[in-house]
Write an enzyme that holds these catalytic residues in place. Sequence first.
Site, PDB file in Angstrom:
ATOM      1  N   ASP A 220       0.879  -1.167   0.000  1.00  0.00           N
ATOM      2  CA  ASP A 220       0.000   0.000   0.000  1.00  0.00           C
ATOM      3  C   ASP A 220       0.916   1.216   0.000  1.00  0.00           C
ATOM      4  OD1 ASP A 220      -2.220   1.695   0.247  1.00  0.00           O
ATOM      5  OD2 ASP A 220      -2.297   1.512   2.426  1.00  0.00           O
ATOM      6  N   SER A 221       0.333   2.392  -0.156  1.00  0.00           N
ATOM      7  CA  SER A 221       1.156   3.607  -0.118  1.00  0.00           C
ATOM      8  C   SER A 221       1.619   3.924   1.300  1.00  0.00           C
ATOM      9  CB  SER A 221       0.375   4.800  -0.671  1.00  0.00           C
ATOM     10  OG  SER A 221      -0.741   5.081   0.163  1.00  0.00           O
TER      11      SER A 221
ATOM     12  N   TYR B  66      -1.280   7.482  -2.217  1.00  0.00           N
ATOM     13  CA  TYR B  66      -1.557   7.267  -3.632  1.00  0.00           C
ATOM     14  C   TYR B  66      -2.805   8.036  -4.066  1.00  0.00           C
ATOM     15  CZ  TYR B  66       1.710   3.258  -3.986  1.00  0.00           C
ATOM     16  OH  TYR B  66       2.812   2.449  -4.016  1.00  0.00           O
ATOM     17  N   GLY B  67      -3.720   8.221  -3.132  1.00  0.00           N
ATOM     18  CA  GLY B  67      -4.999   8.862  -3.455  1.00  0.00           C
ATOM     19  C   GLY B  67      -4.889  10.269  -3.983  1.00  0.00           C
TER      20      GLY B  67
ATOM     21  N   CYS C 234      -4.722  -1.726  -1.637  1.00  0.00           N
ATOM     22  CA  CYS C 234      -5.041  -0.309  -1.814  1.00  0.00           C
ATOM     23  C   CYS C 234      -6.079  -0.204  -2.922  1.00  0.00           C
ATOM     24  CB  CYS C 234      -3.779   0.459  -2.196  1.00  0.00           C
ATOM     25  SG  CYS C 234      -4.058   2.163  -2.717  1.00  0.00           S
ATOM     26  N   ASN C 235      -7.212   0.413  -2.622  1.00  0.00           N
ATOM     27  CA  ASN C 235      -8.268   0.564  -3.625  1.00  0.00           C
ATOM     28  C   ASN C 235      -7.794   1.393  -4.816  1.00  0.00           C
ATOM     29  OD1 ASN C 235     -11.196  -0.353  -2.440  1.00  0.00           O
ATOM     30  ND2 ASN C 235      -9.829   0.284  -0.792  1.00  0.00           N
ATOM     31  N   THR C 236      -7.108   2.500  -4.533  1.00  0.00           N
ATOM     32  CA  THR C 236      -6.644   3.387  -5.606  1.00  0.00           C
ATOM     33  C   THR C 236      -5.685   2.666  -6.538  1.00  0.00           C
ATOM     34  OG1 THR C 236      -6.897   5.334  -4.178  1.00  0.00           O
ATOM     35  CG2 THR C 236      -5.489   5.577  -6.113  1.00  0.00           C
TER      36      THR C 236
ATOM     37  N   GLU D 142      -2.195   7.447   9.222  1.00  0.00           N
ATOM     38  CA  GLU D 142      -0.736   7.432   9.129  1.00  0.00           C
ATOM     39  C   GLU D 142      -0.100   8.039  10.383  1.00  0.00           C
ATOM     40  OE1 GLU D 142       1.406   6.239   6.712  1.00  0.00           O
ATOM     41  OE2 GLU D 142      -0.325   5.326   5.729  1.00  0.00           O
TER      42      GLU D 142
ATOM     43  N   CYS E 254     -11.275   2.561   1.097  1.00  0.00           N
ATOM     44  CA  CYS E 254      -9.823   2.710   1.224  1.00  0.00           C
ATOM     45  C   CYS E 254      -9.374   1.839   2.378  1.00  0.00           C
ATOM     46  CB  CYS E 254      -9.464   4.179   1.483  1.00  0.00           C
ATOM     47  SG  CYS E 254      -7.722   4.466   1.899  1.00  0.00           S
ATOM     48  N   THR E 255      -8.254   1.160   2.224  1.00  0.00           N
ATOM     49  CA  THR E 255      -7.822   0.213   3.262  1.00  0.00           C
ATOM     50  C   THR E 255      -7.370   0.904   4.544  1.00  0.00           C
ATOM     51  OG1 THR E 255      -5.628   0.090   2.210  1.00  0.00           O
ATOM     52  CG2 THR E 255      -7.228  -1.625   1.638  1.00  0.00           C
ATOM     53  N   HIS E 256      -7.140   2.215   4.507  1.00  0.00           N
ATOM     54  CA  HIS E 256      -6.832   2.947   5.744  1.00  0.00           C
ATOM     55  C   HIS E 256      -8.082   3.079   6.636  1.00  0.00           C
ATOM     56  CE1 HIS E 256      -3.177   4.302   3.655  1.00  0.00           C
ATOM     57  NE2 HIS E 256      -2.738   4.763   4.808  1.00  0.00           N
TER      58      HIS E 256
END
Length: 263
Positions: free
Chosen positions: A9-10, A41-42, A72-74, A150, A182-184
């Site tokens: 993921d980012s 990434y978004g 990551c969805n994006t 984050e 979003c995975t966050h």
Amino acid sequence: MERPIGIFDSGVGGISIAKAIRSELPSENLIYVADQAFSPYGSQSKEIIEERAETVSRFLSNQDCKAIVVACNTATLHSIDILRSKFQIPVIGVEPGIKPAVMQSEAGVIGVLATEQTLKSPSFQLLKERFSEQATIVVQACPRFVELVEEGDLNSPETFKVVARYVMPLLDKGADQIVLGCTHYPFLKPVIEYVLQDRAGIIDTATPVAVQVKNKLSELNLLNPHDDSGSFKAWSSNTSENISSSVSLLLGDEVTVLAIPHL
């Protein structure tokens, strides 16, 4: 069979997917990459997302991973087809759970919380159009959510305020199912639930993705046959000192994140 599963993921959001995979497949060895030098990434361009997804996947392939999970969805929506065309191992992605949300909605209105790039992507537009006759789909970009996760700021007064700012407009439009796109975002689920006050359900795709990984590895006879707990290694494209504590907090296990020079 004993080769690791690569996950990226980012940032630390993909840990929600890693946790689900660990729960579903406790014997598997996992390698996680947080591409923090290009996070989030978004808010990146489509070209940068595609380039980074390929670069990180190449790193994971070079670690002898038997599968890659784009957590990551994006990144999934922008690059999954490219990755599948360039790598011989299985590449599994994640997309917003619009289908289960539509199936569970009684009001016929669902809300999607996601990053700006996810909502802009052609793949998301196609996904949205596919179900637009079955339900009204309202969307909300949430640029602050990734920053909060984050930073490990999961339940401060500011977090409650930000969550309410993004979620309330969806409730006001009649949504009775909220998709975490979003995975966050699953790490903010307790605060989102508090704001929703049982007015809507929450759709999180982490467990379905883990089941998909299990099914794919089983189909290819690649499941680790051992019963002991698998290892977990984490890398970052940034040298941030806080990354180890963030990953440890979200994973619920002590992890030392190593930096990858020149990734």
